[in-house]
Motif scaffolding. Structure first.
Motif, PDB file in Angstrom:
ATOM      1  N   VAL A 177       0.872  -1.173   0.000  1.00  0.00           N
ATOM      2  CA  VAL A 177       0.000   0.000   0.000  1.00  0.00           C
ATOM      3  C   VAL A 177       0.908   1.220   0.000  1.00  0.00           C
ATOM      4  O   VAL A 177       2.074   1.150   0.408  1.00  0.00           O
ATOM      5  N   THR A 178       0.371   2.326  -0.443  1.00  0.00           N
ATOM      6  CA  THR A 178       1.135   3.569  -0.413  1.00  0.00           C
ATOM      7  C   THR A 178       0.290   4.642   0.261  1.00  0.00           C
ATOM      8  O   THR A 178      -0.944   4.646   0.151  1.00  0.00           O
ATOM      9  N   ILE A 179       0.964   5.543   0.986  1.00  0.00           N
ATOM     10  CA  ILE A 179       0.302   6.547   1.812  1.00  0.00           C
ATOM     11  C   ILE A 179       0.918   7.905   1.523  1.00  0.00           C
ATOM     12  O   ILE A 179       2.143   8.048   1.482  1.00  0.00           O
ATOM     13  N   GLY A 180       0.072   8.918   1.342  1.00  0.00           N
ATOM     14  CA  GLY A 180       0.538  10.249   0.976  1.00  0.00           C
ATOM     15  C   GLY A 180       1.107  11.023   2.150  1.00  0.00           C
ATOM     16  O   GLY A 180       0.696  10.854   3.304  1.00  0.00           O
ATOM     17  N   ASP A 196       0.551 -10.423   5.397  1.00  0.00           N
ATOM     18  CA  ASP A 196      -0.748 -10.831   5.928  1.00  0.00           C
ATOM     19  C   ASP A 196      -1.772  -9.698   5.974  1.00  0.00           C
ATOM     20  O   ASP A 196      -2.883  -9.874   6.452  1.00  0.00           O
ATOM     21  N   PHE A 197      -1.409  -8.532   5.499  1.00  0.00           N
ATOM     22  CA  PHE A 197      -2.247  -7.329   5.479  1.00  0.00           C
ATOM     23  C   PHE A 197      -2.545  -6.797   6.884  1.00  0.00           C
ATOM     24  O   PHE A 197      -3.447  -5.996   7.073  1.00  0.00           O
ATOM     25  N   ILE A 198      -1.772  -7.248   7.852  1.00  0.00           N
ATOM     26  CA  ILE A 198      -1.940  -6.785   9.226  1.00  0.00           C
ATOM     27  C   ILE A 198      -0.651  -6.160   9.748  1.00  0.00           C
ATOM     28  O   ILE A 198      -0.660  -5.062  10.311  1.00  0.00           O
ATOM     29  N   HIS A 199       0.445  -6.860   9.543  1.00  0.00           N
ATOM     30  CA  HIS A 199       1.749  -6.385  10.031  1.00  0.00           C
ATOM     31  C   HIS A 199       2.519  -5.783   8.855  1.00  0.00           C
ATOM     32  O   HIS A 199       2.760  -6.457   7.850  1.00  0.00           O
ATOM     33  N   TRP A 200       2.927  -4.526   9.004  1.00  0.00           N
ATOM     34  CA  TRP A 200       3.488  -3.778   7.878  1.00  0.00           C
ATOM     35  C   TRP A 200       4.890  -3.286   8.192  1.00  0.00           C
ATOM     36  O   TRP A 200       5.197  -2.917   9.329  1.00  0.00           O
ATOM     37  N   THR A 201       5.726  -3.257   7.146  1.00  0.00           N
ATOM     38  CA  THR A 201       7.068  -2.697   7.252  1.00  0.00           C
ATOM     39  C   THR A 201       7.232  -1.594   6.212  1.00  0.00           C
ATOM     40  O   THR A 201       6.601  -1.623   5.145  1.00  0.00           O
ATOM     41  N   THR A 202       8.098  -0.654   6.517  1.00  0.00           N
ATOM     42  CA  THR A 202       8.326   0.480   5.626  1.00  0.00           C
ATOM     43  C   THR A 202       9.377   0.130   4.581  1.00  0.00           C
ATOM     44  O   THR A 202      10.440  -0.414   4.912  1.00  0.00           O
ATOM     45  N   ALA A 203       9.076   0.425   3.323  1.00  0.00           N
ATOM     46  CA  ALA A 203      10.061   0.229   2.268  1.00  0.00           C
ATOM     47  C   ALA A 203      11.193   1.241   2.410  1.00  0.00           C
ATOM     48  O   ALA A 203      11.027   2.320   2.997  1.00  0.00           O
ATOM     49  N   LYS A 204      12.355   0.898   1.858  1.00  0.00           N
ATOM     50  CA  LYS A 204      13.523   1.774   1.979  1.00  0.00           C
ATOM     51  C   LYS A 204      13.364   3.055   1.191  1.00  0.00           C
ATOM     52  O   LYS A 204      13.981   4.073   1.506  1.00  0.00           O
ATOM     53  N   GLN A 205      12.550   3.010   0.128  1.00  0.00           N
ATOM     54  CA  GLN A 205      12.349   4.205  -0.679  1.00  0.00           C
ATOM     55  C   GLN A 205      10.863   4.381  -0.961  1.00  0.00           C
ATOM     56  O   GLN A 205      10.100   3.413  -0.942  1.00  0.00           O
ATOM     57  N   PRO A 206      10.423   5.618  -1.198  1.00  0.00           N
ATOM     58  CA  PRO A 206       9.009   5.843  -1.501  1.00  0.00           C
ATOM     59  C   PRO A 206       8.639   5.286  -2.871  1.00  0.00           C
ATOM     60  O   PRO A 206       9.514   5.045  -3.713  1.00  0.00           O
ATOM     61  N   LEU A 207       7.363   5.102  -3.093  1.00  0.00           N
ATOM     62  CA  LEU A 207       6.882   4.699  -4.409  1.00  0.00           C
ATOM     63  C   LEU A 207       7.121   5.812  -5.426  1.00  0.00           C
ATOM     64  O   LEU A 207       7.528   5.567  -6.566  1.00  0.00           O
ATOM     65  N   TYR A 262       5.446   1.087 -13.634  1.00  0.00           N
ATOM     66  CA  TYR A 262       5.739   0.602 -12.287  1.00  0.00           C
ATOM     67  C   TYR A 262       6.702  -0.565 -12.388  1.00  0.00           C
ATOM     68  O   TYR A 262       6.449  -1.548 -13.090  1.00  0.00           O
ATOM     69  N   ASN A 263       7.828  -0.441 -11.700  1.00  0.00           N
ATOM     70  CA  ASN A 263       8.821  -1.502 -11.644  1.00  0.00           C
ATOM     71  C   ASN A 263       8.582  -2.313 -10.365  1.00  0.00           C
ATOM     72  O   ASN A 263       8.886  -1.851  -9.265  1.00  0.00           O
ATOM     73  N   PRO A 264       7.994  -3.522 -10.468  1.00  0.00           N
ATOM     74  CA  PRO A 264       7.639  -4.279  -9.254  1.00  0.00           C
ATOM     75  C   PRO A 264       8.846  -4.792  -8.487  1.00  0.00           C
ATOM     76  O   PRO A 264       8.756  -5.025  -7.281  1.00  0.00           O
ATOM     77  N   GLU A 265       9.993  -4.987  -9.170  1.00  0.00           N
ATOM     78  CA  GLU A 265      11.188  -5.443  -8.463  1.00  0.00           C
ATOM     79  C   GLU A 265      11.753  -4.339  -7.565  1.00  0.00           C
ATOM     80  O   GLU A 265      12.157  -4.575  -6.421  1.00  0.00           O
ATOM     81  N   LYS A 268       9.034   0.924  -7.672  1.00  0.00           N
ATOM     82  CA  LYS A 268       9.216   2.325  -8.015  1.00  0.00           C
ATOM     83  C   LYS A 268       8.335   2.671  -9.206  1.00  0.00           C
ATOM     84  O   LYS A 268       8.266   1.912 -10.185  1.00  0.00           O
ATOM     85  N   TYR A 269       7.667   3.808  -9.119  1.00  0.00           N
ATOM     86  CA  TYR A 269       6.839   4.308 -10.211  1.00  0.00           C
ATOM     87  C   TYR A 269       7.543   5.469 -10.897  1.00  0.00           C
ATOM     88  O   TYR A 269       8.082   6.369 -10.234  1.00  0.00           O
ATOM     89  N   THR A 270       7.546   5.457 -12.255  1.00  0.00           N
ATOM     90  CA  THR A 270       8.176   6.507 -13.039  1.00  0.00           C
ATOM     91  C   THR A 270       7.192   7.015 -14.091  1.00  0.00           C
ATOM     92  O   THR A 270       6.735   6.241 -14.944  1.00  0.00           O
ATOM     93  N   PRO A 271       6.818   8.303 -14.059  1.00  0.00           N
ATOM     94  CA  PRO A 271       5.916   8.837 -15.083  1.00  0.00           C
ATOM     95  C   PRO A 271       6.564   8.792 -16.459  1.00  0.00           C
ATOM     96  O   PRO A 271       7.788   8.918 -16.605  1.00  0.00           O
ATOM     97  N   ASP A 272       5.744   8.606 -17.491  1.00  0.00           N
ATOM     98  CA  ASP A 272       6.232   8.660 -18.857  1.00  0.00           C
ATOM     99  C   ASP A 272       6.762  10.057 -19.174  1.00  0.00           C
ATOM    100  O   ASP A 272       6.344  11.050 -18.572  1.00  0.00           O
ATOM    101  N   GLU A 273       7.664  10.112 -20.133  1.00  0.00           N
ATOM    102  CA  GLU A 273       8.156  11.401 -20.598  1.00  0.00           C
ATOM    103  C   GLU A 273       6.985  12.223 -21.133  1.00  0.00           C
ATOM    104  O   GLU A 273       6.172  11.740 -21.920  1.00  0.00           O
TER     105      GLU A 273
END
Length: 547
Positions: A177-180, A196-207, A262-265, A268-273
């Motif tokens: 999930v992503t949060i603003g 499990d959709f209950i216990h969450w960890t923070t990714a190292k970088q934002p989406l 969106y690069n799932p590995e 990271k999300y990157t807008p098109d040029e």
């Protein structure tokens, strides 16, 4: 060069309620209510509309999750509030969030406001249905053993950390999930993972993040199919989809979106040029439209967008009329043929409200001509020639304001005068102008409120949008849905949408009129005018249906 122009209007209902309107008119929702952002889903064939509801009056404050259900997105049953402040993890407020299906069961994530020395201290909580066999999912439980599921995190501003998105699952089986939020003046969307959709960890970088865009509210992140107009589930990945990243900008109260990859590995999300990542980029709606949210309708394979249309009237007038805020018509979204944007169109179920139809023969509208049409109308016109566009015209809203419907051009303005009084003292003009820019055609779509009401305290901002236009593929079409104080207009097959809030004092009920006009110097042929009257949608309350 000839272009087809379709002016297609559906609306002007006989009642405040037309299915998409969720307002206060019943004792359960009394004492001046205020409706705000929307969180929709479908479960076992029933659509659920959860929305932010102010129990304090027609102003923001004391927010709960109100709840209504429907089987057709037109007729609705209201239920008691689904989520209200009641626990230490949401004692000061139950703010916006999203629903996600986990192993076939819906889980709501929402932002809770907790008591703290820090203003609006925000955490993320979960709620689950108490009884999955209840078709209306009226009762919701907030498990105290898990909540809050995402609490304070070092480095994140706890007063700017809200509105979790619908979750998506990667090929690794992990939920995201992503949060603003915001860092300084930069908008940012933090990413979190869970198995499990209950216990969450923070990714190292934002989406994703973008400089100078301010606080990101109500982030939405979802895939769209590259080909066709069917929607896809939120967890779909692969080469046949692009991803849409949408934010509600707290600084400007506008929703904008980009299309990208969106690069799932790397998560990271990157807008098109060329996909602009700020308020001057693409918008779902160029008028009164905020805090929008999509959901995947798996029964009809479509992605549906809901949005909140806030008021243009003063707070004093809101208190006087007893309500504030509307839901816009639900819209189907799909990827445009030009690969640069999304297209939108009212859900097909709205046609269920059509009753008597009218069909009128074609007619040539000479320059400066205004014709009243009976009831609700659809029309077509051919335009020849176009004004030359000044390269400095880069602000469509400003251009619409400086060139209102009364200013004549070669190709336009041509369009509708909706909610117009007999003498045209009141009118809402929705129209097109066509410009030639370096041998390409640019369409300016405007919704002008300068004469929408004799009430001077209203916000009468004129809205505008530029539309990419290919005369070989596109029709210069306009569809408007009108309901007393709201005009929703879809241009060029849904490439641009403008929602306006207007409050006529003369053009009300049977005194409201509709006109087709051409104020260009060139004639326009109107062909195949069609119109439908609409019946009233059914709005009920569960307690009224109980034996």
């Amino acid at each position: 060069m000839a272009m087809n122009t379709v002016l297609w209007l559906i609306g002007l209902c006989s009642s405040v309620f037309i299915g998409h309107r969720v307002e206060a008119s019943h004792p359960y929702y009394r004492n001046f209510q205020s409706l705000q952002s929307t969180r929709p889903m479908i479960y076992n064939g029933i659509y659920h509309l959860f929305y932010q509801w102010s129990t304090s009056g027609p102003v923001w404050g004391n927010i709960v999750w109100a709840h209504a259900t429907s089987i057709d997105l037109v007729n609705w049953i209201h239920h008691k509030h689904a989520i209200v402040p009641s626990e230490p993890f949401d004692s000061e407020g139950t703010w916006s969030g999203s629903a996600t299906f986990v192993q076939g069961k819906p889980i709501i994530q929402y932002t809770g406001i907790i008591e703290s020395n820090q203003w609006n201290y925000q955490v993320q909580n979960m709620a689950v249905p108490k009884n999955l066999s209840d078709p209306f999912l009226v009762e919701w439980d907030k498990p105290v053993e898990y909540n809050p599921i995402i609490a304070h995190i070092d480095g994140i501003n706890a007063s700017a950390f809200r509105d979790p998105t619908t979750g998506w699952k990667g090929s690794d089986g992990i939920w995201r999930v992503t949060i603003g939020s915001e860092v300084g003046t930069d908008g940012i969307s933090y990413l979190f993972r869970s198995d499990d959709f209950i216990h969450w960890t923070t990714a190292k970088q934002p989406l994703h993040s973008a400089k100078g865009t301010g606080m990101w509210e109500c982030v939405d992140f979802f895939p769209v199919a590259v080909d066709g107009n069917e929607g896809v589930d939120t967890s779909v990945l692969g080469p046949n989809v692009k991803h849409v990243f949408k934010v509600s900008l707290d600084d400007t109260k506008h929703d904008y979106y980009t299309i990208g990859t969106y690069n799932p590995e790397k998560d990271k999300y990157t807008p098109d040029e060329g996909s602009i990542d700020n308020d001057s980029g693409l918008r779902f709606d160029y008028g009164k439209f905020y805090a929008s949210k999509t959901f995947f309708d798996y029964e009809k394979n479509r992605r549906v967008l809901w949005g909140w249309a806030n008021e243009s009237s003063s707070v004093a007038d809101d208190v006087k009329k007893g309500w504030a805020g509307l839901q816009a018509i639900p819209r189907t979204l799909w990827f445009s043929e030009n690969g640069k944007q999304l297209k939108q169109w009212p859900v097909e179920e709205i046609k269920k409200l059509r009753t008597e139809g009218v069909s009128l023969p074609s007619k040539v509208l000479e320059g400066g001509f205004v014709m009243e049409v009976p009831g609700l109308t659809a029309s077509q016109a051919d335009l020849e020639d176009a004004d030359v566009m000044d390269p400095s015209w880069d602000n469509p809203q400003g251009l619409c304001s400086s060139k209102p419907a009364s200013v004549r051009g070669k190709s336009g303005p041509v369009g509708l005068l909706a909610l117009a009084s007999k003498n045209l003292d009141e009118q809402t003009a929705i129209f097109f102008r066509v410009f030639n820019h370096q041998n390409k055609y640019v369409v300016l779509m405007c919704s002008e409120q300068s004469r929408s009401s004799l009430e001077e305290s209203n916000d009468k901002t004129t809205y505008g949008a530029f539309i990419d236009f290919d005369p070989e593929q596109d029709k210069l079409s306009l569809r408007s849905l009108i309901d007393h104080s709201i005009v929703e207009s879809y241009g060029v097959g849904g490439k641009a949408v403008i929602t306006a809030r207007v409050y006529p004092t003369l053009a009300i009920e049977n005194e409201a009129r509709l006109y087709v006009f051409n104020n260009g110097t060139k004639s326009a042929e109107m062909s195949n005018l069609e119109a439908w009257s609409l019946k009233k949608a059914q709005i009920k309350y569960l307690e009224d249906l109980m034996p």
